[in-house]
Structures are given as C-alpha cells and as structure tokens.
Design an enzyme around this catalytic site. Structure first.
Site, PDB file in Angstrom:
ATOM      1  N   HIS A 117       0.867  -1.180   0.000  1.00 55.97           N
ATOM      2  CA  HIS A 117       0.000   0.000   0.000  1.00 55.97           C
ATOM      3  C   HIS A 117       0.911   1.240   0.000  1.00 55.97           C
ATOM      4  O   HIS A 117       2.022   1.183   0.525  1.00 55.97           O
ATOM      5  CB  HIS A 117      -0.835  -0.060   1.287  1.00 55.97           C
ATOM      6  N   ASP A 121       3.034  -4.256   8.022  1.00 56.12           N
ATOM      7  CA  ASP A 121       1.790  -3.513   7.829  1.00 56.12           C
ATOM      8  C   ASP A 121       0.653  -4.517   8.034  1.00 56.12           C
ATOM      9  O   ASP A 121       0.400  -5.362   7.177  1.00 56.12           O
ATOM     10  CB  ASP A 121       1.775  -2.924   6.411  1.00 56.12           C
ATOM     11  N   GLN A 156      -4.548  -5.102   6.964  1.00 54.57           N
ATOM     12  CA  GLN A 156      -5.527  -6.040   6.406  1.00 54.57           C
ATOM     13  C   GLN A 156      -5.478  -7.404   7.091  1.00 54.57           C
ATOM     14  O   GLN A 156      -6.226  -8.303   6.695  1.00 54.57           O
ATOM     15  CB  GLN A 156      -5.297  -6.219   4.891  1.00 54.57           C
ATOM     16  N   LYS A 200     -10.683  -0.550  10.359  1.00 57.31           N
ATOM     17  CA  LYS A 200     -10.891  -1.717   9.501  1.00 57.31           C
ATOM     18  C   LYS A 200     -11.286  -2.943  10.319  1.00 57.31           C
ATOM     19  O   LYS A 200     -11.466  -4.029   9.781  1.00 57.31           O
ATOM     20  CB  LYS A 200      -9.618  -2.016   8.707  1.00 57.31           C
ATOM     21  N   CYS A 236      -4.807   2.578  -3.672  1.00 56.49           N
ATOM     22  CA  CYS A 236      -3.589   3.070  -3.023  1.00 56.49           C
ATOM     23  C   CYS A 236      -2.422   2.124  -3.252  1.00 56.49           C
ATOM     24  O   CYS A 236      -1.615   1.891  -2.349  1.00 56.49           O
ATOM     25  CB  CYS A 236      -3.787   3.299  -1.531  1.00 56.49           C
TER      26      CYS A 236
END
Lengths: 406, 147
Positions: A121, A198, A201, A224, A361
């Site tokens: 991302h 990261d 997700q 999220k 993104c």
C-alpha cells in the site's frame, strides 16, 4: 451465532441504498461498526469524557482507566509482552511514518538498504522513499511471483547484510495474498535488519501474535476492524522503542520541560504527544472485545468460505479477470472485459452494492498487474452468501447494460 | 435499471467512449498537458495548438472510465476553433452543469456536452467528467505564462 446473526449487530447494514437493500462489500477500505462500539463511544461522551493522565478529578480517572484499559486489550489482542510496546497512533499510516521518521532517519545512511515489495500500500512505500531520499539509502523490492505471492528464495536474494529495514504487508489489500511474515522476519534478522509489518488487512481478520511472528514493529488501524476512524496502533519491541526519539513533541509526552531542554516520559507515552485519541482508543477496546467474543478463528473461517464462494461464482461469468493467488484472504479484485471498473462500481451502486474501484492506493502494484484500475469486493464477518449472489447478479446487469449500449 | 443510470450512460456518451474524436497526440510544438485523477488512476494527455488566442486544434490520449474519456472527446470537439477566452467560459458552464446548478445554455452551442448532464446526479463521478476540462484550463494557462 452465525454470520446472519452477527450482521444484525450492525445497524448501518439495515438500510436501502438507491431503493435496494444495502450490500456492503468494501470492508477492506473501512469496516462497519457494531452497536457495541457505537454505544461505547456514546457512553464515553455522555458519561466520562475528560482528559487523561492529569485530572485529579473522578472523570479524569475514569477516562484514564478507559484509555489505558484499551491499551491492555490491544496488548492481549496482538500478544505483545508489555503495554509499553503499544503506542496509539492515528492509524497504520501514522504508525509506519513514525517508524520511518524515528527509526529510519536515525539508523540509515548511504549504502544501507530498505527492502519492501511491489504489492505494498502507498503507506508502506512512500515513508521509505522519503527515508531513502533523506539518508542516501537504497529502496529495494522483493520481486513477486506471477500469481502475486512472495517466494522466500527471492527474499533471501533481495535481503543482504546491507539491509537495515524490511517492511512487508501481512495481507495484500488488492491481491488478498497472505504473506509468510514469520519466515521473512527470520531472514531479515539473520541479516541484521528489523522487520516492520503492515497489519492493516490482517489484524481485523486473523489472530496475530507479534511474538510468534517475531516482528520488530507491527502497524494496524481500528477502523478496519469494527472500531472508530482516527485511531490505530504501532507495536514495537521495547528495546527498540526505548532507543528511538519521539517524532511529535508537546503536551502529554514530556517528563520535565526547561527553557532550553526537555526530557520525555517513559514508554509508551513519549510517542503520544498532545491530548491522545481517548474516545478512539476506548472504541478500539470495545471493537477488540467484540471480535474476541466472536472469535478471530470463526471470522477467518467465514471469510475464507465467502472468498471461495465468490471466486466460484465469478468464474461462472464470462470475461472476468481475477487478480491474485487462489489461496487468499476475504477479498476479490477483478476486472470485467470492456467495462471500466468505475463503470462497474457505478452500476453496482445503483443496485445498492458498494464495492471499491480504482488503484486501491497501490499504484506500483497496478503497474505490475499492467492495469490502470481494478474493482474489488471485500468481505467481513457480517457478509453472507446472499451478498455475493446479489453482487454476481449486479455484475451480470453491468455486463448486459454495457453490452447493450455498445 | 434506474433511469438515473440511463441518464448517466446516454447513447451519445457511449458513442464518444467507443469512437473517440480527436484521439491521439499533436506534435510540432503543441502544448502538452498530463493530468491524473489521483483517486482512481484515470490519466489524460491533452495536446493543444493555440494560435493568436484561438485553439486551433485539440487532441487527447489516455486511459479512464467511459465518463472521463467521453468527456475528453466531447471537450476537444467543443473547444476546437474557439478563442481561449470562450473555451474558458465554456469550462465554467460545464462545471455549473456538473454541480447541478442552472447553466448558460444560450451563449454557446453546447452540442454533445449536454449529454453529460446526468453526471451531476452521481457526485462520485463528477471528477471523471471534469478531468479533461481541468487539463484544458491548465494548458491555456501555460500559454499565458509563456507569453
């Protein structure tokens, strides 16, 4: 409880959009919020809104307890050793930027390397570009396999003794790839680099254990994972965080302030300058309670099934390209022949179905896929097979519609 | 299918999308403007020939959705042959149309452009339709700077 019952806990889903029942398939962008989280925020503002860590009064103590209690919930949620390792940030982007600005700028110089992947991302690309520019370090990319996965041999080849930072997403927001973080972290450590993850997700959808992954930093966002916007988490190993300088200076983060010099509070507060995101943290705590109540394993199971079902139904349609590997997280990124993803999304929206269209993104990944844009349907615990049936029906309509006008 | 959707994707728009007018790149010292829609990845390259304050020719190239490409095609058709001043006025009229405001449909022959009126009902798509016009504005602005 089944997904159909979980769904009832999300008031926003019970509405019509453009005259059709809402089918929300954009949870990878932001998830919806269960009533428990909404009521927690409401209660905070109605009953004990107050600043933390300073008021002698009762409300101040309740707010501090709520805020620090949320930190303990986060610690447990990701399996960190200590709450000193849990820093509240504005979100994943701020968390990664904090590592880049504090750790990256101080520890890198010319000849050093930062290693990432083309599937990242933008929030896990640009901070490292900036560090590379400022320090003279080189930004390198682990190449991807044709199906959008990472081969550990490529990691071995790309990460060298000059590598100081390796930063990889645990789950791709476009391909749905689940990356072998533990193995990548081990290669990073073997070469003396730190491992940044990261987790935007992954944390909402699967059990994360930062000690098991043995990552040095882990970043994720509350919004999220059923929590409010504007709050996220940076986990960092205590030994590293202790050596790092804050990136924001001001109230709340200081120990002693003189005319020329100041000193910082201990961890984690030295990284939390300014009045913190109190309501947000308490809301995140409620979201964690909610997710743990349902069980992360149950959520993952439901999403796997949905992704499989969606792939199966999509493959029945002609002229559909699906991006990413077969084994994937709960999202499907695709294109319809001859219909631009924007137009797909607009037709679906007219049927009450919310999907994402664009570059997600991830412009370097779009380039790798050789497309300018894609459409994406992403699932969460409140989605059902009925949602996917509606989605497939909507796509059929879009195909017919554009077939007709051409 | 909703009638709003039919208004959005009118036949004339689809015709411009499928059979774009003035597609390609003008060479020989034409003004060159590249513009992106950063939220979605749409990309347009506009080349303009401006002589004596008049847009002699306008071409576009790029990638994008039906609305952005049809709008680019229509824009090049509309501004070709117009004095720069009028092209800029036309852009303002177009923005009014996109915002759903009353717009001046008397001063100029709006031609195909009016088919895009339906976009105003789809706020998320307005930026697609205005991309080419923004590029044109930037292009003639460049010309001003040069002079």
């Amino acid at each position: 409880m089944s997904a159909k019952e979980w769904r009832k806990l999300f008031p926003i889903l019970d509405q019509e959009v453009n005259g059709k029942p809402l089918v929300y398939l954009d949870s990878a962008a932001t998830s919806q919020k269960p009533i428990q989280v909404i009521e927690t925020l409401d209660k905070y503002y109605k009953e004990f809104n107050s600043n933390v860590h300073r008021g002698v009064h009762t409300l101040g103590t309740r707010a501090t307890d709520g805020y620090e209690g949320a930190r303990e919930k986060v610690r447990r949620f990701i399996g960190a050793k200590s709450t000193q390792e849990i820093i509240f940030t504005r979100g994943t982007t701020t968390a990664i930027n904090t590592v880049a600005r504090s750790y990256g700028m101080a520890n890198l110089s010319e000849g050093d390397e930062i290693v990432i992947t083309p599937m990242e991302h933008h929030s896990n690309i640009i901070p490292w570009q900036q560090v590379a520019k400022a320090t003279g370090a080189t930004l390198k990319y682990i190449p991807l396999q044709p199906d959008g996965t990472i081969d550990l041999q490529d990691v071995e080849k790309t990460v060298t003794e000059h590598t100081k930072i390796v930063s990889v997403m645990q789950v791709s927001n476009v391909l749905g790839t689940i990356n072998p973080i533990k193995e990548i972290a081990s290669i990073a450590h073997k070469n003396g680099a730190v491992m940044v993850v990261d987790g935007a997700q992954s944390a909402p959808h699967m059990k994360v254990d930062v000690q098991d992954l043995d990552c040095d930093f882990f970043a994720f966002s509350a919004h999220k994972m059923c929590g409010p916007t504007g709050i996220g988490v940076l986990y960092g190993k205590k030994a590293l965080l202790n050596k790092m300088e804050p990136v924001e200076f001001g109230g709340e983060m200081i120990d002693f302030v003189g005319l020329q010099e100041s000193t910082w509070k201990e961890l984690p507060w030295k990284f939390e300058g300014g009045t913190p995101i109190i309501a947000g943290a308490i809301g995140l705590g409620a979201a964690i309670d909610f997710l743990e109540d349902i069980g992360l394993d149950n959520i993952l199971k439901v999403e796997h099934k949905l992704a499989e079902y969606a792939m199966e139904r999509l493959s029945e349609l002609e002229g559909v390209t699906i991006y990413g590997p077969k084994h994937r997280a709960g999202l499907v990124t695709f294109n319809l022949d001859d219909v631009h993803p924007h137009d797909v999304a607009t037709v679906l929206d007219s049927e009450g179905i919310a999907v994402r269209a664009g570059h997600h993104c991830a412009q370097p990944l779009m380039k790798w896929l050789d497309v300018t844009a894609t459409a994406r349907a992403s699932f969460y615990l409140y989605n059902t097979e009925d949602d996917i049936d509606a989605f497939i029906k909507g796509l059929t309509t879009a195909k017919e519609y554009f077939g007709h006008v051409f | 299918m909703s009638s709003n959707l039919d208004q959005l994707y009118r036949q004339v728009i689809m015709d411009h999308y499928k059979n774009p007018r003035n597609k390609g790149v003008l060479e020989d010292g034409a003004l060159n403007i590249n513009m992106n829609n950063p939220t979605c990845g749409d990309r347009i390259q506009l080349t303009l020939k401006v002589e004596d304050g008049k847009i002699e020719s306008a071409n576009f190239d790029g990638e994008g959705c039906s609305i952005s490409l049809a709008s680019a095609s229509m824009m090049t058709q509309a501004v070709k042959g117009l004095p720069v001043e009028d092209a800029l006025k036309l852009a303002k009229i177009f923005y009014d149309m996109m915002l759903g405001n009353d717009y001046d449909d008397e001063s100029y022959d709006l031609g195909d452009i009016e088919a895009l009126q339906g976009v105003s009902k789809f706020p998320a798509r307005i930026k697609c339709a205005t991309l080419a016009w923004k590029a044109m504005e930037q292009g003639v602005g460049k010309k001003d700077e040069e002079e």
